[in-house]
Write an enzyme that holds these catalytic residues in place. Structure first.
Site, PDB file in Angstrom:
ATOM      1  N   LYS A 120       1.599 -12.379  -5.456  1.00 43.37           N
ATOM      2  CA  LYS A 120       0.504 -13.323  -5.226  1.00 43.37           C
ATOM      3  C   LYS A 120       0.876 -14.590  -5.766  1.00 43.37           C
ATOM      4  CE  LYS A 120      -3.691 -10.365  -5.354  1.00 43.37           C
ATOM      5  NZ  LYS A 120      -4.169 -10.804  -4.165  1.00 43.37           N
ATOM      6  N   ARG A 163      -6.769  -0.542  -0.312  1.00 45.14           N
ATOM      7  CA  ARG A 163      -6.826   0.682   0.502  1.00 45.14           C
ATOM      8  C   ARG A 163      -5.958   1.660   0.580  1.00 45.14           C
ATOM      9  NH1 ARG A 163      -5.616  -3.721   5.283  1.00 45.14           N
ATOM     10  NH2 ARG A 163      -6.109  -4.999   3.533  1.00 45.14           N
TER      11      ARG A 163
HETATM   12  N1  BES Z   1      -7.612  -7.782  -4.798  1.00 45.87           N
HETATM   13  C1  BES Z   1      -7.471  -8.257  -3.653  1.00 45.87           C
HETATM   14  C2  BES Z   1      -8.478  -8.742  -2.717  1.00 45.87           C
HETATM   15  C3  BES Z   1      -9.184  -9.986  -3.384  1.00 45.87           C
HETATM   16  C4  BES Z   1      -9.067 -11.124  -3.270  1.00 45.87           C
HETATM   17  C5  BES Z   1     -10.298  -9.710  -4.289  1.00 45.87           C
HETATM   18  C6  BES Z   1      -9.692 -12.223  -3.759  1.00 45.87           C
HETATM   19  C7  BES Z   1     -10.874 -10.795  -4.946  1.00 45.87           C
HETATM   20  C8  BES Z   1     -10.786 -11.925  -4.651  1.00 45.87           C
HETATM   21  C9  BES Z   1      -6.615  -7.368  -2.520  1.00 45.87           C
HETATM   22  O1  BES Z   1      -5.900  -6.474  -3.088  1.00 45.87           O
HETATM   23  C10 BES Z   1      -5.880  -8.079  -1.627  1.00 45.87           C
HETATM   24  O2  BES Z   1      -4.850  -8.783  -2.260  1.00 45.87           O
HETATM   25  N2  BES Z   1      -6.120  -7.984  -0.302  1.00 45.87           N
HETATM   26  C11 BES Z   1      -4.988  -8.983   0.627  1.00 45.87           C
HETATM   27  C12 BES Z   1      -4.864  -8.146   1.769  1.00 45.87           C
HETATM   28  C13 BES Z   1      -3.704  -8.731   2.872  1.00 45.87           C
HETATM   29  C14 BES Z   1      -2.169  -8.698   1.925  1.00 45.87           C
HETATM   30  C15 BES Z   1      -3.728  -7.717   3.949  1.00 45.87           C
HETATM   31  C16 BES Z   1      -5.907 -10.100   1.012  1.00 45.87           C
HETATM   32  O3  BES Z   1      -6.908 -10.189   0.851  1.00 45.87           O
HETATM   33  O4  BES Z   1      -5.040 -11.062   0.993  1.00 45.87           O
HETATM   34 ZN    ZN Z   2      -3.809  -6.996  -3.371  1.00 40.20          ZN
END
Ligand code: BES
Ligand code: ZN
Ligand code: ZN
Length: 503
Positions: free
Chosen positions: A281, A355
């Protein structure tokens, strides 16, 4: 926890600092007469302070009696009654919440709230008392253990509150007892969620779960990667692989004494820190990712409360705990893993890790417990924050009756839910060329929260299931009466009420 007492009778005779909950447009006359002895010019004071009892408005007036004793009078705005009862309830909670930090700032040790059992809330006195109790305690929560103590911090401390009700003390007592139990669990959950991720590792959380389970008489089944390998939990194993800390799979069970009792399984996402893994990230998206274990903290908090409320339902809390880090052993994009139920997933993005671990946890829960209802709660997608912002959690189900129940309960307890569609068209977004599914929805489809839920759906079979996405509601909620900068403890109230509503 605040010590909360219940009383009937005249609020003004109590020693505490009184709190008046004020309906817009009707508060002035009633109070002017009632408080004439204390503030003969009350209407003028309201006017001078521009207090009109709007939602979130709070006025404090200081009264000094002949002997020099001071009392702070709180006037908290409820706004005008709205047609929707759930909004009135939220306005009530907020009004109560604003009082607490102000009382602390003023160095008070106790306050007394007068509760009116108004029709516009559409709940009984027990529920109203329970809500008030929870609001007081949730507003009292702070997270100061990582700062040096402030001078005199221990000396003055709000430690008690009295709730005045007009009648029916015994009904109110039922609500007070429940409210204290649930509030304690909510704040326990928040404390875990607010912990820094260098301390709140998967193993630490497992230890906390063990300690809590012991004191609550819950059965425990906690294991690490070795057992997970035996169980073919390929998603769980892949996500924890990049971290120095082994993943820990937590399962706590509450067993009802009724042999005919139904079974509800709660599953919570437990990523102690989400860097994204090798699909790293950007820094500004990584901040706050310690909260990625809030779903796990919520199911552990919920079962803690359940162990004390003792309903005739079997409840199991499942919390797969992992840290999602990049490292030599990390899973990669293009990896294919085999889940507990034999389905395979192509990891197209290691940041869609929630997931992967939930897939194994859900399939395991279904296979092992054959639950009547299965609910998972997870900070699953950034897309949910985009779609709903911070006031509603996303709700996705394979069973509409379950959604209707949860939405109705959420309205009362304050954990609001907004349902999203689960049409089969979305399923195609997670097709993979090489595996049964991809962990990442195709960009052309959008709907990132829904495609994530479609992924999870493959692991629950025909079990009535609900998925609650709390990515937006877990922390950093603007203008939150419970503390914007801290964990909200979202989900605990809702999960407890769902279990208690089960006959
Ligand atoms: N933990 C994150 C989701 C999240 C984002 C929670 C902001 C709280 C605040 C999750 O694991 C994630 O990174 N999801 C990705 C999925 C994508 C790569 C398909 C996302 O939401 O960008
Ligand atoms: Zn994530
Ligand atoms: Zn995550």
């Amino acid at each position: 926890m605040l010590k909360i007492n219940l009383l009937t009778g005249e609020l003004l005779q109590a020693d505490e600092n009184p709190v008046f909950l004020c309906w817009k447009n009707s508060f002035e006359e009633v109070l002017a007469t009632r408080l004439n002895k204390y503030f003969p010019q009350l209407a003028a004071l309201f006017k001078a302070n521009k207090f009109v009892a709007d939602v979130d408005q709070l006025l404090v007036l200081t009264y000094v009696d002949e002997s020099g004793l001071t009392k702070q009078f709180f006037f908290a705005g409820l706004g005008a009654p709205e047609t929707e009862a759930f909004q009135n309830l939220e306005n009530l909670r907020r009004a109560i919440c604003w009082v607490v930090p102000r009382a602390k700032k003023l160095g008070l040790t106790t306050i007394a709230v007068e509760l009116e059992n108004a029709n516009c809330y559409e709940v009984d006195l027990a529920e109203l008392t329970s809500q008030t109790t929870m609001a007081l305690n949730m507003a009292d929560y702070e997270c100061n253990e990582y700062k040096k103590p402030e001078i005199n911090e221990d000396k003055i401390r709000l430690n008690a509150a009295t709730i005045f009700v007009k009648e029916n003390l015994s009904a109110a007592q039922v609500g007070l007892t429940k409210g204290q139990i649930v509030a304690e669990s909510i704040n326990w959950t928040r404390r875990l969620a607010d912990m820094p991720p260098n301390l709140a590792t998967p193993f630490f959380i497992a230890e906390q779960a063990r300690v809590m389970a012991k004191s609550c008489n819950l059965a425990t089944n906690i294991f690490g990667p070795e057992k997970a390998k035996e169980l073919s939990m390929g998603g769980f194993l892949a996500v924890q692989a990049g971290s120095e800390f082994d993943g820990q799979f937590i399962e706590l069970s509450y067993k009802s004494s009724n042999p005919a009792a139904k079974t509800i399984v709660l599953v919570g996402k437990g990523v102690t820190f989400d860097t994204g893994g090798v699909s790293l990230k950007p820094a500004n998206y990584m901040k706050g990712m310690k909260y990625d274990m809030s779903g796990a903290a919520a199911v552990l908090g919920a079962i803690q409360a359940i162990s004390k409320l003792k309903p005739e339902i079997n409840v199991i809390a499942v919390a797969p705990m992992v840290e999602n880090m990049p490292g030599g052993g990390s899973c990669r994009q293009d990896d294919i893993v085999v889940h507990y139920n034999g389905l395979t997933t192509e990891i197209e993005n290691t940041d869609a890790e929630g997931r992967l671990i939930l897939a194994d946890a859900l399939a395991y829960a279904v296979d092992k417990h054959k639950p009547d209802f299965l609910i998972d709660i997870a900070t699953l997608t950034g897309a949910c924050v985009v779609a709903l912002g911070h006031f509603y959690s996303g709700l996705m189900v394979n069973d509409q009756a379950l959604a209707d129940r949860l939405i109705a309960l959420g309205k009362v307890c304050g954990d609001w839910l907004w349902q999203m569609p689960m049409h089969s068209y979305y399923k195609k977004a997670i097709r993979s060329t090489f595996a049964d599914q991809s962990n990442c929805g195709g960009a052309a489809y959008g709907g990132g929260s829904i495609t994530a839920a479609k992924f999870l759906e493959s692991f629950v079979g025909k079990t009535p299931w609900a998925h609650i996405d709390i990515a937006g509601t877990e922390n950093a909620i603007p203008d939150s009466a419970y503390a914007t900068k801290l964990s909200s403890g979202v989900g605990v109230r809702l999960l407890v009420d769902f279990i208690l509503s089960q006959k």
